[in-house]
Structures are given as structure tokens and as C-alpha cells.
Design an enzyme around this catalytic site. Structure first.
Site, mmCIF file in Angstrom:
data_model
loop_
_atom_site.group_PDB
_atom_site.id
_atom_site.type_symbol
_atom_site.label_atom_id
_atom_site.label_comp_id
_atom_site.label_asym_id
_atom_site.label_seq_id
_atom_site.Cartn_x
_atom_site.Cartn_y
_atom_site.Cartn_z
ATOM 1 N N SER A 156 -27.050 1.567 -48.238
ATOM 2 C CA SER A 156 -26.041 2.529 -47.810
ATOM 3 C C SER A 156 -24.671 1.873 -47.822
ATOM 4 C CB SER A 156 -26.352 3.016 -46.390
ATOM 5 O OG SER A 156 -25.295 3.791 -45.854
ATOM 6 N N TYR A 169 -28.165 2.656 -37.054
ATOM 7 C CA TYR A 169 -28.377 2.976 -38.463
ATOM 8 C C TYR A 169 -27.766 1.892 -39.340
ATOM 9 C CZ TYR A 169 -27.992 5.478 -42.931
ATOM 10 O OH TYR A 169 -28.052 5.824 -44.254
#
Length: 265
Positions: A156, A169
Site C-alpha cells: 500500500s 493498518y
């Protein structure tokens, strides 16, 4: 099907985890278009079967069928090591040796750090990081004796940067970046390439609330040099490069597909 033989992956069996929707389904569709036999994976058998039918009846699915390719669905829980062993064995029994693994399983939970529930922390770790380790390890155990294979982890933008409300996250995606590098160190001598793709802000089913938030959406567009949200199809080119012989000397890298967001302040 390809403009250069280095990008030819037709006939390869590709397993894509977390592929019942969103980015995973788009990546599976791209591999199918490239002539792969595609194996979809997720935990929910009904959702997974619906995705399989969607791909199989698409134009790419029909062309793949004409060329001998297939779309299969093999549900298993990537956070359960025993289920992973059984699931990967079933994939190879039904579809042949796995040549490409895409570790896409992931989840998000947005909440301020001081209020973040313990159970959500553990769930994020298991889903985003442990599953990639379990599935990657099991597939690599089969790739290594064959002396080749491609493992592509879906990292990500948050593997590099973060913002308030998504600290756990970002921690898991940062961990996935280092897992990619560590797997490269261990597996490259066996002929296995392990790389990652780092998507920026993409318009998917899971980000609809953010896309609909005009203030946040304007921030994304303003913060991204390309001036827009990503479309899931924007990820397919990087995937095909990392899955193909064109990237045989590329190992342990994260390719950020983010419209340039990681490059600017």
C-alpha cells in the site's frame, strides 16, 4: 496476446487471494486476459463463486476458455496455516503447479489510535500480514523445488506514509513491505521472485465512503500529482510486469502505483 515474449504468461496457473471483489478481482481479470488459468480465493464460498461466474462469463473468460484457460474458485482462510496447506494442495491438484501467487487478502479499520480496539488490531495483523506469510510460505515450498515462481504481495501507499486514524493498518502494510524484502532474501536463491505493488488511493467498493466524502476526495485529488483517484485497472500493468519473465531480475521491490503521491510533499 502480448507485445513482447518477455511478457508472455499464457498457460501459467495464478492464485489470487482476496479476489472475490475489488482490487483482487480486477487483478484476477487482468491475469485471465493474459492467458493464465486463474484460481480465485477468499473465505466466503458464495461470494467467491459469484466472482468466478462473473469472470468465466466475461469476454476475457470466453477467450481464455477457447485457449484452454480456466477460472476456478478455491475458498480457504489464509489466516489458518492448516487451511492454507490444504487449500494450496487443492489448487495444485485441480489447476496444476502455481506459477504466480498474488497475496491480496486485506482489510481496513479506521479509528483513532487511543480508541482502537484490541480485537481489531489482531484482526488487521492476521488478515493483512499473517495471511501473506502463511500463503506465501506454503506456495514457496512448492515453487522452490521447481526452481521458479513469482510472488506478488499487495502492499500500500501506507507501506511508506500514513495519516491519522489508520496507524494499525499502516503498521501491517509496512510489515508487508519488509516481509516482501525478507522473502526475497530467503527465496531468490531458489529462483523465486518476490515483489510487491503499493496502490495509492483507489476507487473500490471498500473506499466508497471516502470517495463520496467530497472534502476527502478533493484532498486525494489535490495531493495526487495525477489529479485523480486510481482505477483498479491501473494496477494490471504493474502486475503483469512482475508476473512475467520481464521482471526476472527484479526482486524484493515495492512498485508504488499511486499517481505520484509518494513523490510529493
Amino acid at each position: 496476446m502480448t507485445s513482447h515474449p518477455l511478457f508472455d504468461i499464457s498457460g501459467t496457473t495464478a492464485l489470487v487471494t482476496g479476489s472475490s471483489r475489488g482490487i483482487g478481482l480486477a487483478l484476477a481479470h487482468g491475469l485471465l486476459e493474459a492467458g493464465c488459468t486463474v484460481v480465485l480465493n477468499a473465505r466466503d464460498p458464495q461470494r467467491l463463486e459469484a466472482a468466478r461466474e462473473q469472470l468465466e462469463t466475461s469476454e476475457a473468460g470466453r477467450r481464455a476458455a477457447d485457449a484452454g484457460g480456466r477460472v476456478l474458485a478455491v475458498p480457504f482462510d489464509g489466516t489458518d496455516a492448516g487451511a492454507v496447506r490444504e487449500g494450496v494442495a487443492r489448487v495444485e491438484e485441480e489447476a496444476g503447479p502455481i506459477g504466480v501467487l498474488v497475496n491480496n487478502t486485506g482489510m481496513q479499520h479506521r479509528q483513532p489510535l487511543l480508541e482502537f480496539p484490541d480485537e481489531k488490531w489482531h484482526q488487521l495483523l492476521a488478515t493483512n500480514l499473517t495471511s501473506a506469510f502463511f500463503v506465501g510460505r506454503e506456495v514457496a515450498r512448492r515453487m522452490a523445488p521447481r526452481g521458479r515462481g513469482k510472488i506478488i504481495n499487495i502492499a500500500s501507499l501506507q507501506s511508506e506514509v500514513t495519516r491519522p486514524g489508520i496507524t494499525p493498518y499502516a503498521a501491517t502494510k509496512g510489515g508487508l513491505k519488509m516481509l516482501t524484502k525478507g522473502m526475497c532474501a530467503d527465496l531468490a536463491p531458489s529462483g523465486i521472485c518476490v515483489n510487491a505493488i503499493g496502490p495509492g488511493y483507489f476507487d473500490t467498493e471498500l473506499t466508497q465512503a471516502l470517495v463520496a466524502d467530497e472534502q476527502f476526495s478533493a484532498w486525494v485529488r489535490g495531493r495526487t500529482p495525477a489529479g485523480r483517484w486510481g482505477d483498479v485497472r491501473d494496477l494490471v500493468g504493474a502486475l503483469l510486469f512482475l508476473a512475467s519473465p520481464a521482471s526476472d531480475f527484479v526482486n524484493g521491490q515495492v512498485v508504488y502505483v499511486d499517481g505520484g503521491m509518494t513523490c510529493v510533499l
